[in-house]
Structure formats: structure tokens, C-alpha cells
Write an enzyme that holds these catalytic residues in place. Structure first.
Site, PDB file in Angstrom:
ATOM      1  N   GLY A 189       0.694  -0.900  -0.143  1.00 50.23           N
ATOM      2  CA  GLY A 189      -0.168   0.143   0.151  1.00 50.23           C
ATOM      3  C   GLY A 189       0.559   1.665  -0.209  1.00 50.23           C
ATOM      4  N   LYS A 190       1.781   1.506  -1.087  1.00 49.29           N
ATOM      5  CA  LYS A 190       3.084   2.572  -0.290  1.00 49.29           C
ATOM      6  C   LYS A 190       2.709   3.046  -2.030  1.00 49.29           C
ATOM      7  CE  LYS A 190       5.703   0.384   2.639  1.00 49.29           C
ATOM      8  NZ  LYS A 190       7.011  -0.596   2.814  1.00 49.29           N
ATOM      9  N   VAL A 191       2.748   2.700  -3.093  1.00 46.82           N
ATOM     10  CA  VAL A 191       3.522   3.460  -4.646  1.00 46.82           C
ATOM     11  C   VAL A 191       1.620   3.492  -5.869  1.00 46.82           C
ATOM     12  CG1 VAL A 191       5.188   3.315  -3.833  1.00 46.82           C
ATOM     13  CG2 VAL A 191       4.469   1.607  -5.138  1.00 46.82           C
TER      14      VAL A 191
END
Length: 350
Positions: free
Chosen positions: A305-307
Site C-alpha cells: 500500500g505504498k505506491v
């Protein structure tokens, strides 16, 4: 060094300075355009360059420059400085070595040298020469950095500081005492571009800071300390305030993971509306098979769920050979001329 023979030998080995590339002196757009019609890493680089240009042309995007490795020592130092000077990045996350041992080091007037001849490393040690692959540093000069960091620490109020706050003091020091105009640390201070080093003590700065603390403890006096939690909080605050963000990452390691984790941290703080990093580019030579952070793909980061997987590009290449092309292309396309400076450092002014 009192031995004349050793002094002469040291001077011979430290006779050819590394000359940092000037991205404004050549136009890489035709090369990047041609690479876009090729395959393999050439096309990857062209797409990565296009994504970086998209970051710069997106009026809502905050651009984070993320640096690990030794490209600054190898000739890219002025490249990164130009990105700050020309409003092409809004915040920096880097290793302590990049900021202290390389940029601040040269900001004080010291140099990196080409290792045109590499004798055995025991000989280099006896001459007080440190080696980074095919690049040399004078250890005496590096110890001057240690003592300067100590001097800065001694001048500060004894309280906790984030690495950003301490590096800002380093920039202020270079404004008064520096010997190089094109210093990333100095330019970041002057342009309110915050610099974060999540592992700041793992650098030449650590020696000066340890001496500051030990001397204060012996004297029974209070001392300044680095607050790593404040680093994470402040960087996350920028991400929350920024909204749309893009990552230009050189290497990986702690800086890469630290900036990506701001999205998760924002969610934990209750900001569930914070978007993942919209744009992401990483240049690395790390092998994906070892499961390490440096080599993990941006697609993999999406699972955390970061990029955003739609606008990302990995470039598997030695950064010193491709970053000049990417940066020169972006400089000459001039999207930066239409950007409003973010000046995120002002967010923390008291």
C-alpha cells in the site's frame, strides 16, 4: 603526516579530482527520445525520464529525491544540487554518507579524487586514504568533517532535533563558512527544501555527535540528541500536507523504505484519505532475488500500500551512468519553470 616519502606518495594518489557532471551543459533530450524507441534498459530509462517529467508538470505533485549509495562521490553531486537549485525536487531523503561524508564534505572545501592507481588497501590505510571503489577521500579531510559536526552540535541548545533540523543547521553553517556554492545541503537550506537522513549517525556525523555527547556527559552537562521518531513524523506530515507525491529514487536501502512508509504511517494516524505515492522511479543495480528492500520492485511495494502500480518504473543500471541523462532531459524540457516552490521546510518553522 611527517614522513616525506609517504606525503609525496599520498599527493600522487590524490592528484586527480573527480569532476561532477553539469546537467545544464548538455541536452540529453535527443538521446532519451531515441532510447524510447529501443528496448531493454534503454526504453526503461526513457519511460522513467518521462515519469519524472510528469511529476514536474503535475502542478499538485511534491517530488521527493531519495538517494542511497555513492553517486555523489562518483560525480553526481552537482546534479543533485541543480535539482534543488531549479525547483525540481521538494524534499530529500538520503543516507548520512550522501549528505555528510560527500556533500557537506565538499561544501567545506574538500574533494573526492579519482583512483587512477589502486595499490593494496593496507598501503592506502597507512597513507590515511579512504577508498570508495575507484574513488579516494583524504581521511584527514574527513576528520575535519567530524570536528565540524561536533562544533555545530556544541553550538545548539541541548534538546532533541530531527535529522532535518540538524541538517538545516549544517546548511546555515555552509552559508557562513562554506567553500562551495553548489552544495546540496547549502542550497536546500536557502530554498527551504528539507533533507531527512533516517540513519544519520551511520556517517561521519556520528563521530562528531558521539564526541559531543561524551564530552557533555563527562562535564555533567545536557546535550543535544537526534530524534528519529521526529524524522518519521515530520516526513509523514509533509506527505499528508502534500497529497499527490512522486519518488525519484537512486539506490534503495533505508531512505527508500522510509519515504514509502509515510503512506502507511499516515493511515495509522487516521488519515485514511492519503493517497499512495502516485509516481515512482527507482534506479538500482540490486538483485531482486535477495528479498532486500534495495532490490524490491515498485510493484512489490504496491502490495504494502505504498505506491501506485500504474505510473512506476524500475531502471536496473548503475545510477552514475543514467541519472545524468534523466536529469539533463528534465532540466531542458523546463517543466520546472512553471512549478511553484513548495518550501516544505517552512512547515516546521516555530
Amino acid at each position: 603526516m611527517n614522513d616525506p616519502l609517504k606525503s609525496n606518495r599520498k599527493a600522487e594518489l590524490l592528484s586527480t579530482q573527480v569532476e561532477h557532471i553539469d546537467i545544464t551543459s548538455f541536452d540529453a533530450r535527443p538521446i532519451i527520445d531515441a532510447m524510447g524507441k529501443m528496448s531493454f534498459t534503454s526504453r526503461d530509462l526513457a519511460r522513467a525520464t518521462g515519469i519524472y517529467n510528469d511529476m514536474l508538470s503535475d502542478k499538485d505533485c511534491t517530488v521527493f529525491l531519495v538517494i542511497a549509495g555513492s553517486t555523489s562521490a562518483g560525480g553526481c553531486m552537482d546534479l543533485y544540487a541543480e535539482l534543488v537549485r531549479n525547483n525540481m525536487v521538494d524534499a530529500v531523503v538520503a543516507t548520512g554518507a550522501t549528505i555528510v561524508d560527500m556533500d557537506f564534505f565538499e561544501g567545506l572545501g574538500h574533494k573526492h579524487y579519482q583512483a587512477l592507481e589502486v595499490p593494496d588497501d593496507d598501503t592506502l590505510r597507512s597513507l590515511y586514504i579512504d577508498r570508495i571503489y575507484d574513488t579516494y577521500i583524504d581521511e584527514d579531510d574527513l576528520q575535519n568533517v567530524d570536528h565540524t559536526i561536533f562544533e555545530i552540535a556544541e553550538s545548539l541548545e541541548p534538546k532533541p532535533y530531527s535529522s532535518r533540523a540538524f541538517i538545516r543547521e549544517m546548511g546555515k553553517y555552509l552559508v557562513k563558512h562554506g567553500k562551495k556554492e553548489n552544495s546540496l545541503v547549502k542550497l536546500a537550506y536557502e530554498n527551504d527544501v528539507p533533507i531527512f537522513c533516517p540513519a544519520f549517525v551511520d556517517s561521519s556525523a556520528g563521530f562528531g555527535l558521539v564526541k559531543h555527547q561524551v564530552d557533555a556527559m563527562k562535564a555533567g552537562k545536557p546535550y543535544m540528541v537526534l530524534d528519529a521518531i521526529a524524522d518519521f513524523r515530520e516526513l509523514t506530515q509533509i506527505k499528508i500536507e502534500a497529497g499527490v507525491s512522486g519518488l525519484l529514487m537512486v539506490g534503495g536501502g533505508v531512505p527508500k523504505n522510509f519515504i514509502q512508509d509515510t503512506v502507511v504511517c499516515a493511515e495509522i494516524l487516521g488519515h485514511e484519505d492519503v493517497d499512495v505515492h502516485k509516481y515512482a522511479v527507482q534506479v538500482t543495480v540490486a538483485d531482486v532475488r535477495d528479498g532486500a528492500c534495495s532490490s524490491s520492485t515498485l510493484q512489490e511495494a504496491a502490495s504494502w500500500g505504498k505506491v501506485n502500480t500504474a505510473i512506476e518504473q524500475m531502471v536496473f543500471a548503475e545510477a552514475g551512468s543514467v541519472m545524468p541523462l534523466l536529469a539533463s532531459d528534465a532540466y531542458h524540457r523546463e517543466h520546472w519553470k512553471k512549478r511553484e516552490p513548495r518550501r516544505w521546510a517552512k512547515l516546521f518553522d516555530q
